[in-house]
Design a protein around this motif. Structure first.
Motif, PDB file in Angstrom:
ATOM      1  N   SER A 137       4.935  -1.182  -9.493  1.00  0.00           N
ATOM      2  CA  SER A 137       5.116  -1.303  -8.133  1.00  0.00           C
ATOM      3  C   SER A 137       5.383  -0.261  -7.370  1.00  0.00           C
ATOM      4  O   SER A 137       6.013   0.655  -7.812  1.00  0.00           O
ATOM      5  CB  SER A 137       6.003  -2.522  -7.923  1.00  0.00           C
ATOM      6  OG  SER A 137       6.249  -2.769  -6.791  1.00  0.00           O
ATOM      7  N   VAL A 138       4.932  -0.089  -6.072  1.00  0.00           N
ATOM      8  CA  VAL A 138       5.437   0.936  -4.999  1.00  0.00           C
ATOM      9  C   VAL A 138       6.398   0.251  -4.215  1.00  0.00           C
ATOM     10  O   VAL A 138       6.840   0.907  -3.397  1.00  0.00           O
ATOM     11  CB  VAL A 138       4.182   1.397  -4.182  1.00  0.00           C
ATOM     12  CG1 VAL A 138       3.297   2.076  -5.088  1.00  0.00           C
ATOM     13  CG2 VAL A 138       3.597   0.274  -3.512  1.00  0.00           C
ATOM     14  N   ASN A 139       6.864  -1.040  -4.326  1.00  0.00           N
ATOM     15  CA  ASN A 139       7.758  -1.919  -3.681  1.00  0.00           C
ATOM     16  C   ASN A 139       8.498  -2.770  -4.686  1.00  0.00           C
ATOM     17  O   ASN A 139       7.669  -3.805  -4.890  1.00  0.00           O
ATOM     18  CB  ASN A 139       7.250  -2.418  -2.366  1.00  0.00           C
ATOM     19  CG  ASN A 139       8.326  -2.934  -1.333  1.00  0.00           C
ATOM     20  OD1 ASN A 139       8.900  -3.811  -1.688  1.00  0.00           O
ATOM     21  ND2 ASN A 139       8.582  -2.469  -0.319  1.00  0.00           N
ATOM     22  N   ILE A 140       9.706  -2.654  -4.852  1.00  0.00           N
ATOM     23  CA  ILE A 140      10.310  -3.817  -5.948  1.00  0.00           C
ATOM     24  C   ILE A 140      10.428  -5.121  -5.378  1.00  0.00           C
ATOM     25  O   ILE A 140      10.447  -5.697  -6.261  1.00  0.00           O
ATOM     26  CB  ILE A 140      11.469  -3.076  -6.535  1.00  0.00           C
ATOM     27  CG1 ILE A 140      12.594  -2.722  -5.370  1.00  0.00           C
ATOM     28  CG2 ILE A 140      11.165  -1.820  -7.246  1.00  0.00           C
ATOM     29  CD1 ILE A 140      13.681  -2.077  -5.812  1.00  0.00           C
ATOM     30  N   SER A 141      10.871  -5.319  -4.276  1.00  0.00           N
ATOM     31  CA  SER A 141      11.276  -6.753  -3.598  1.00  0.00           C
ATOM     32  C   SER A 141      11.391  -7.736  -4.776  1.00  0.00           C
ATOM     33  O   SER A 141      12.283  -7.629  -5.400  1.00  0.00           O
ATOM     34  CB  SER A 141       9.975  -7.142  -2.839  1.00  0.00           C
ATOM     35  OG  SER A 141       8.830  -6.879  -3.279  1.00  0.00           O
ATOM     36  N   VAL A 169       0.834  -1.329  -0.351  1.00  0.00           N
ATOM     37  CA  VAL A 169       0.032   0.088  -0.094  1.00  0.00           C
ATOM     38  C   VAL A 169       0.748   1.073   0.060  1.00  0.00           C
ATOM     39  O   VAL A 169       0.380   2.337  -0.659  1.00  0.00           O
ATOM     40  CB  VAL A 169      -0.901  -0.259   1.352  1.00  0.00           C
ATOM     41  CG1 VAL A 169      -1.835   1.172   1.293  1.00  0.00           C
ATOM     42  CG2 VAL A 169      -2.088  -1.089   1.204  1.00  0.00           C
ATOM     43  N   LEU A 170       2.090   1.251   0.525  1.00  0.00           N
ATOM     44  CA  LEU A 170       2.933   2.374   1.111  1.00  0.00           C
ATOM     45  C   LEU A 170       4.134   2.483   0.014  1.00  0.00           C
ATOM     46  O   LEU A 170       4.563   1.103  -0.172  1.00  0.00           O
ATOM     47  CB  LEU A 170       3.321   2.554   2.343  1.00  0.00           C
ATOM     48  CG  LEU A 170       2.166   2.328   3.217  1.00  0.00           C
ATOM     49  CD1 LEU A 170       2.611   2.584   4.901  1.00  0.00           C
ATOM     50  CD2 LEU A 170       1.236   3.811   2.992  1.00  0.00           C
ATOM     51  N   SER A 171       4.360   3.322  -0.467  1.00  0.00           N
ATOM     52  CA  SER A 171       5.731   3.881  -0.953  1.00  0.00           C
ATOM     53  C   SER A 171       7.036   3.387   0.013  1.00  0.00           C
ATOM     54  O   SER A 171       6.343   3.251   1.199  1.00  0.00           O
ATOM     55  CB  SER A 171       5.958   5.014  -1.797  1.00  0.00           C
ATOM     56  OG  SER A 171       6.142   5.919  -0.619  1.00  0.00           O
ATOM     57  N   ALA A 172       8.275   3.078  -0.464  1.00  0.00           N
ATOM     58  CA  ALA A 172       9.236   2.805   0.102  1.00  0.00           C
ATOM     59  C   ALA A 172       9.557   3.821   1.305  1.00  0.00           C
ATOM     60  O   ALA A 172       9.807   3.583   2.528  1.00  0.00           O
ATOM     61  CB  ALA A 172      10.506   2.803  -0.474  1.00  0.00           C
ATOM     62  N   ALA A 173       9.514   5.129   0.933  1.00  0.00           N
ATOM     63  CA  ALA A 173       9.682   6.343   1.802  1.00  0.00           C
ATOM     64  C   ALA A 173       8.560   6.223   2.839  1.00  0.00           C
ATOM     65  O   ALA A 173       8.744   6.570   4.218  1.00  0.00           O
ATOM     66  CB  ALA A 173       9.703   7.712   1.033  1.00  0.00           C
ATOM     67  N   ASP A 174       7.266   6.117   2.399  1.00  0.00           N
ATOM     68  CA  ASP A 174       6.208   6.003   3.586  1.00  0.00           C
ATOM     69  C   ASP A 174       6.247   4.843   4.235  1.00  0.00           C
ATOM     70  O   ASP A 174       5.852   4.900   5.563  1.00  0.00           O
ATOM     71  CB  ASP A 174       4.792   6.176   2.762  1.00  0.00           C
ATOM     72  CG  ASP A 174       4.547   7.590   2.120  1.00  0.00           C
ATOM     73  OD1 ASP A 174       5.231   8.523   2.420  1.00  0.00           O
ATOM     74  OD2 ASP A 174       3.656   7.546   1.230  1.00  0.00           O
ATOM     75  N   LEU A 175       6.717   3.597   3.945  1.00  0.00           N
ATOM     76  CA  LEU A 175       6.698   2.670   4.539  1.00  0.00           C
ATOM     77  C   LEU A 175       7.679   2.841   5.757  1.00  0.00           C
ATOM     78  O   LEU A 175       7.605   2.437   6.911  1.00  0.00           O
ATOM     79  CB  LEU A 175       7.376   1.416   3.802  1.00  0.00           C
ATOM     80  CG  LEU A 175       7.504   0.113   4.607  1.00  0.00           C
ATOM     81  CD1 LEU A 175       6.221  -0.364   5.262  1.00  0.00           C
ATOM     82  CD2 LEU A 175       8.123  -1.080   3.732  1.00  0.00           C
ATOM     83  N   GLU A 176       8.982   3.456   5.611  1.00  0.00           N
ATOM     84  CA  GLU A 176       9.878   4.022   6.536  1.00  0.00           C
ATOM     85  C   GLU A 176       9.317   4.931   7.744  1.00  0.00           C
ATOM     86  O   GLU A 176       9.415   4.518   8.769  1.00  0.00           O
ATOM     87  CB  GLU A 176      11.090   4.489   5.787  1.00  0.00           C
ATOM     88  CG  GLU A 176      12.360   4.970   6.999  1.00  0.00           C
ATOM     89  CD  GLU A 176      13.411   5.591   6.323  1.00  0.00           C
ATOM     90  OE1 GLU A 176      14.275   5.833   6.977  1.00  0.00           O
ATOM     91  OE2 GLU A 176      13.619   5.334   5.023  1.00  0.00           O
ATOM     92  N   ARG A 177       8.577   5.858   7.066  1.00  0.00           N
ATOM     93  CA  ARG A 177       7.725   6.683   8.198  1.00  0.00           C
ATOM     94  C   ARG A 177       6.694   5.894   8.948  1.00  0.00           C
ATOM     95  O   ARG A 177       6.527   6.023  10.200  1.00  0.00           O
ATOM     96  CB  ARG A 177       7.132   7.726   7.467  1.00  0.00           C
ATOM     97  CG  ARG A 177       8.095   8.668   6.651  1.00  0.00           C
ATOM     98  CD  ARG A 177       6.988   9.852   5.755  1.00  0.00           C
ATOM     99  NE  ARG A 177       6.243  10.561   6.454  1.00  0.00           N
ATOM    100  CZ  ARG A 177       5.235  11.051   6.070  1.00  0.00           C
ATOM    101  NH1 ARG A 177       4.959  10.833   4.438  1.00  0.00           N
ATOM    102  NH2 ARG A 177       4.327  11.920   6.740  1.00  0.00           N
TER     103      ARG A 177
END
Length: 492
Positions: A447-451, A171-179
């Protein structure tokens, strides 16, 4: 002495003769963030349901706050004070943030609502989080991160002891996931407990105090901080590496798709080319352009400026009006549930797009029987199934991807192809993408998360705030940091 919030002791749950949870044991203490990695999806949904409600058990015990709430001897069917945060929308879009947080919660009994009081109470919580959200702001106008933060805030204010965070990186981008992970650490420090369910240890390790690996409905491995390395995880994992080299652009070939300084919605002067048989991953770090790009390529929205070419010619607007050489395919999120028609047979679902290639398809039973015989070697007996609901989850994925194999467009755009997939299904999806590559079909993974996208990608485009900021070829993936998604187990 640690205060125990949850204890599941040797829980076994059987539904319709199928074992969902098998001798499952887990404990969570106050102020802990416990990660749960699911190798396959057996029991994953059942665990979340069981945490929310005390459903019947075949064996085992469940304790909340050191009090027995469920057992194989007696399952009261009562609800537990557990909140779940995932990609489902649980807030009411038409109401304000304050109304969602305070009014729509268990235990709110006032008949008269004073907005001024609610605004003041919310400001106290929002201020300590440095979260610029107005109490009067409609939920529909919140970003993905703000919506998740408000859901956490609602659970905290309601006094929820355990909050389940499920596959939030989809759901969240990489930057938002960190926040968001910092937000969880903040409330864990205040004594709230979290069960963090995800598919990758790279996501769990930075935020979790302990990590449990779930496989076949039970706990297969427990890891405690400090996490020394990830080899214990990979020994239980599958081989995601791909030895094949990327295709090269050639002067005598034209790209399947070319965007030249295209502005559309949140996209800002975006340019890239896609070559036959190539797998391109587009990472939208700010989670703003993916739906705009899908709508643009699906002819639902014209570009505000710039040029889009497909098959060497300008893309003609209007859905269903593609001309030869301009065929494109689209696979949405969770296609096993969103892209199959339950009233049609498996064969009819497989042939759904092929009539654009051959108008005789629906008038010729012999042609459909020929297709069934051809695809039986890929789909097995599932191709003859009348009820697609009777197919397994993996078989439904096969049906969607082999639909594209039969249709044979120049390129297929896949929206978050690994969304909600366990490790085994992710590995299978990579095989399906390779199958399309083998047919010469280019694929674009949005994608919002490449994994896992790097496991199959030939190139990676990184987009922020609608603009292309970086491009990596496969041989350059090793220059990515782990935080950006590089893992040598997946990108060899």
């Amino acid at each position: 002495m640690k205060e125990e919030i949850l204890r599941m002791d040797r829980v076994t749950r059987i539904v319709d003769g199928v074992t969902r949870l098998d001798n499952f044991s887990l404990h969570i203490f106050r102020g802990e963030i416990v990660g749960l990695l699911s190798m396959n999806d057996q029991g994953r949904d059942d665990l979340v349901e069981l945490l929310q409600q005390n459903l019947p058990l075949h064996y085992g015990f469940v304790y909340f706050g050191e009090r027995l709430v469920n057992s194989y001897q007696k399952s009261p069917m009562t609800e537990n004070r557990v909140s779940v945060i995932d990609r489902r929308r649980r807030l009411v879009d038409d109401l304000t943030v304050a109304d969602n947080v305070f009014v729509l919660r268990r235990g709110f009994k006032k008949y008269l609502v004073e907005p001024r009081v609610l605004r003041g109470q919310l400001a106290q919580f929002v201020g300590e989080l440095d979260l610029p959200i107005s109490a009067d702001e409609p939920v529909s106008e919140l970003s993905g991160y703000e919506r998740c933060a408000v859901e956490v805030l609602k659970a905290v204010i309601a006094g929820t002891r355990l909050i389940v965070v499920r596959e939030i990186s989809n759901v969240l981008s990489a930057a938002d996931l960190e926040r968001f992970q910092k937000l969880l650490r903040h409330y864990a420090g205040q004594g709230f407990s979290f069960l963090y369910i995800c598919a990758h240890h790279e996501e769990a390790f930075p935020v979790c105090d302990r990590v449990a690996v779930m496989e076949n409905g039970g706990i297969a491995l427990n890891l405690n901080r400090p996490f020394q390395n990830d080899e214990a995880i990979w020994r239980r994992s599958l081989d995601f590496s791909r030895p094949a080299g990327p295709p090269r652009e050639r002067a005598d070939r034209q790209p399947v798709v070319r965007l030249d300084r295209v502005t559309c919605g949140a996209m800002r002067a975006l340019s890239f080319s896609l070559w036959p048989g190539e797998c391109l991953t587009i990472l939208d770090r700010s989670n703003t352009i993916l739906t705009d790009l899908m709508a643009l390529m699906n002819r639902e929205r014209p570009p505000a400026s710039g040029m889009v070419q497909v098959g060497g010619a300008p893309l003609r607007p209007g859905r269903g009006r593609e001309k030869p050489g301009q065929e494109l395919g689209f696979i949405g999120e969770d296609p096993a549930h969103t892209m199959l028609f339950p009233e049609l047979s498996a064969l009819d679902n497989l042939c759904f797009l092929a009539d654009r290639r051959d108008g005789r398809l629906w008038r010729s039973p012999a042609l459909r029987r020929s297709i069934a015989r051809e695809y039986e070697r890929f789909l097995g007996g599932a191709v003859y199934e009348r009820d697609v609901g009777a197919l397994t989850h993996q078989q439904r994925y096969d049906l969607v991807y082999y639909r594209m194999h039969l249709y044979h467009p120049g390129a297929v755009f896949c929206m978050q192809p690994f969304l909600g997939a366990d490790m085994y299904l992710r590995h299978h999806i990579i095989g399906l993408l390779e199958m399309l590559r083998g047919r010469g079909v280019a694929t674009v993974l949005l994608s919002v998360n490449i994994s896992d996208s790097l496991s199959v990608a030939d190139r990676l485009l990184v987009v922020e705030q609608g603009r292309l900021v970086r491009e990596y070829r496969r041989e350059d993936f090793h220059t990515l940091s782990k935080q950006e998604g590089y893992d040598p187990h997946r990108t060899k």
